[in-house]
Design a protein around this motif. Structure first.
Motif, short mmCIF file in Angstrom:
data_model
loop_
_atom_site.label_atom_id
_atom_site.label_comp_id
_atom_site.label_asym_id
_atom_site.label_seq_id
_atom_site.Cartn_x
_atom_site.Cartn_y
_atom_site.Cartn_z
N LYS A 147 43.05 -34.32 -47.03
CA LYS A 147 43.33 -34.42 -48.46
C LYS A 147 43.44 -35.88 -48.85
O LYS A 147 44.10 -36.67 -48.18
N GLY A 148 42.81 -36.25 -49.98
CA GLY A 148 42.92 -37.62 -50.49
C GLY A 148 44.24 -37.82 -51.19
O GLY A 148 44.86 -36.85 -51.63
N PRO A 149 44.69 -39.08 -51.32
CA PRO A 149 45.96 -39.36 -51.97
C PRO A 149 45.99 -38.92 -53.44
O PRO A 149 47.06 -38.61 -53.96
N VAL A 150 44.86 -38.89 -54.13
CA VAL A 150 44.88 -38.43 -55.52
C VAL A 150 44.64 -36.92 -55.57
O VAL A 150 45.54 -36.17 -55.92
N ASN A 151 43.47 -36.46 -55.22
CA ASN A 151 43.26 -35.01 -55.29
C ASN A 151 42.05 -34.45 -54.52
O ASN A 151 41.83 -33.25 -54.53
N LEU A 152 41.22 -35.29 -53.91
CA LEU A 152 39.99 -34.74 -53.31
C LEU A 152 40.29 -34.01 -52.00
O LEU A 152 41.22 -34.34 -51.28
N LEU A 153 39.45 -32.99 -51.71
CA LEU A 153 39.57 -32.23 -50.47
C LEU A 153 38.32 -32.44 -49.62
O LEU A 153 37.20 -32.42 -50.13
N GLU A 154 38.55 -32.58 -48.32
CA GLU A 154 37.45 -32.82 -47.39
C GLU A 154 36.38 -31.73 -47.49
O GLU A 154 35.20 -32.02 -47.53
N LYS A 155 36.80 -30.45 -47.55
CA LYS A 155 35.83 -29.36 -47.52
C LYS A 155 34.83 -29.45 -48.67
O LYS A 155 33.69 -29.04 -48.53
N ASN A 156 35.26 -30.01 -49.81
CA ASN A 156 34.36 -30.11 -50.97
C ASN A 156 33.42 -31.31 -50.87
O ASN A 156 32.22 -31.17 -51.13
N VAL A 157 33.96 -32.47 -50.49
CA VAL A 157 33.10 -33.66 -50.48
C VAL A 157 32.06 -33.61 -49.36
O VAL A 157 30.93 -34.05 -49.55
N VAL A 158 32.42 -33.02 -48.22
CA VAL A 158 31.44 -32.98 -47.12
C VAL A 158 30.26 -32.06 -47.48
O VAL A 158 29.13 -32.30 -47.07
N LEU A 159 30.54 -31.04 -48.29
CA LEU A 159 29.46 -30.15 -48.72
C LEU A 159 28.48 -30.90 -49.63
O LEU A 159 27.26 -30.72 -49.53
#
Lengths: 210, 306
Positions: free
Chosen positions: B138-150
């Protein structure tokens, strides 16, 4: 009438450069009276030392609290960027902006924060908003853009604007020398002749018919 | 008058052009006026020599790193002559076109068919990490790994499709798939390579950069990991967090495996980078370039026809 738009590649511009010297060096042989030299606001700000490394910013409690409210994809979503926005515009005006934003939200309106707290805050680019080697910096808007365009006109004889252009055709003219038709110019810049951020062409010369 | 002045080179840029009929790198030299030029070959490199033209822009190299062109160097050989050298990673056919106007544009089109040739008949399995309930980092603001890697995996898939390589993804949407099923898919599909896309998670939010994990005790995986990491760093200009052998891929016998940690999502500058579609594209290009380089340098492919 504009007959051509010439993107001008430069060296990597830093706070050691003077923006008028840079513009003169790269456009002195190209732009003449009647032509328009458009300069990207980000590089003007960088030469003014307004690229800030977030590690050097100590956000206060207010910044830490307020940064939770703007859109997460916007530029004030981190405590450091919010802290710089507060420093730029002052605590009272930030509060007025927050109040306006809250009222706007109830009315289903967007953008009230910036309308009240100051348009110059929209020019803050958070980290990762600018090309290498400034991808780790927060870049504030330029100071005294009118003075910058006047000095460029004195040095080159050409008209000058400082502008913020993005890939989706939003054009904002921050300052223009006195011989410029702003509306016509906005149309000419909508296709973003500066190119995308890694093309290193922060200046565009708009050639007029002779 | 403007038109009587000596023409000046104001900008050089390049772009990969992909369409159904064409696949090439377009290099464009822009100038304030027309000048005489000749284009020829020096080894693999393509050289444009212009007479009666001067450099308005800084001389020296411009990094490209698009898998075919490594850089383009502008050089003033005499006070009134300029040389543009396109440094090539592989040999390529070319043609030249000039167009009038302000600025005058001289375009050199370089065929990218060599890259397509290197990947012909290969089956690449791309594994975007995590998914569904397993959100990953999880990023410090709001991003999630599962979404960005896709997003990065989708860009990478596009690049392979462009060269007609066979490419598969372990997941296309937000699904939770156990790791052993992902590995099994590589076996069942007889994949030639397994490319995992992840981000790094660190307790220290200052840690950032690019790292690549590889199947421990596999020479091929190590070679591939090195190339992918180097090409990614050339593209993204982030800190090198190194290579790490991992035992978890041991079940994939005979298939080279790498797991790319593109950035550290817990570093809030790098989380910012992950918001940009341009960044996803560049990350995919870096990984793609590493893989093509791997096939260009491994023994089995040295005799690929150009």
């Amino acid at each position: 009438m504009i007959v051509g738009k010439i993107p001008i590649r430069t060296h990597v511009i830093t706070e050691k450069d003077d923006i008028v010297d840079v513009v003169f060096k790269y456009t002195g042989e190209i732009a003449g009276p009647g032509d328009v030299i458009a300069v990207a606001e980000t590089v003007v700000a960088i030469t003014q030392g307004r690229a800030i490394l977030p590690e050097t910013v100590r956000p206060g409690t207010l910044a830490k609290f307020l940064c939770r409210f703007p859109g997460k994809d916007g530029s004030l979503a981190t405590p450091q960027a919010m802290h710089l926005a507060i420093t730029e515009t002052g605590v009272p005006r930030i509060f007025l902006g927050v109040a306006a934003a809250a009222a706007g939200k109830i009315a289903g309106r967007k953008g009230d924060f910036y309308r009240v707290a100051g348009r110059h805050l929209t020019l803050i680019d958070d980290v990762a908003g600018t090309m290498w080697p400034f991808q780790r910096h927060i870049i504030l808007g330029p100071k005294t853009p009118q003075e910058v365009v006047d000095r460029i006109k004195d040095a080159t004889g050409a008209e000058a604007v400082v502008t913020d252009v993005n890939d989706i055709g939003n054009v904002d003219i921050l300052a223009a020398s006195n011989g410029i038709d702003g509306k016509a110019l906005i149309k000419e810049l909508e296709d973003n002749p500066f190119g995308n951020d890694d093309q290193q062409t922060p200046i565009v010369v708009l050639k007029m018919a002779e | 008058m403007f038109s009587q002045k000596q023409p000046r080179i104001t900008n050089i840029w390049s772009k990969v052009i992909e369409s159904d009929e064409a696949y090439f790198t377009k290099v464009v030299v822009e100038s304030t006026g027309a000048y005489k030029y000749s284009v020829g070959r020096q080894g693999n490199d393509i050289v444009l020599i212009g007479a009666g033209v001067v450099a308005n822009m800084p001389t020296g190299p411009i990094e490209v790193n698009d898998g075919l062109v490594s850089d383009i160097t502008l050089h003033e050989s005499r006070p009134d002559a300029a040389t543009v050298t396109i440094h090539m990673e592989h040999p390529a056919g070319y043609r030249v076109e000039s167009s009038e106007g302000i600025p005058v544009r001289t375009a050199i089109f370089l065929e990218r068919s060599t890259i397509a040739g290197l990947l012909q008949g290969k089956k690449i399995l791309i594994d975007p990490g995590h998914g569904g309930k397993d959100v990953g980092g999880k990023g410090p603001v709001n991003l999630l790994e599962k979404n960005v890697v896709l997003l990065i995996a989708n860009e990478l898939e596009q690049l392979f499709r462009q060269v007609d390589a066979s490419v598969l993804l372990t997941r296309k949407g937000d699904e939770s798939i156990p790791v052993h099923n992902r590995l099994k898919m590589a076996k069942d599909e007889r994949a030639d390579l397994f490319i995992g896309i992840h981000t790094h998670t660190d307790n220290n939010c200052k840690v950032g950069g690019t790292a690549v994990l590889y199947k421990a005790s596999s020479r091929e995986s190590l070679d591939l990991a090195k190339l992918v990491k180097d090409e990614l760093i050339r593209k993204l200009k982030l800190t090198d967090r190194g290579l790490k052998g991992s035992r978890k891929f041991a079940v994939l016998e005979g298939i080279p495996v790498v797991e790319v940690e593109v950035v550290a999502i817990t570093n809030w500058v790098e989380e910012g980078l992950l918001r940009s579609p341009t960044f996803h594209k560049r990350a995919a290009e870096g990984i793609f370039n590493g893989i093509t380089k791997y096939y260009a340098t491994t023994d089995g492919n040295k005799k690929v026809k150009v």
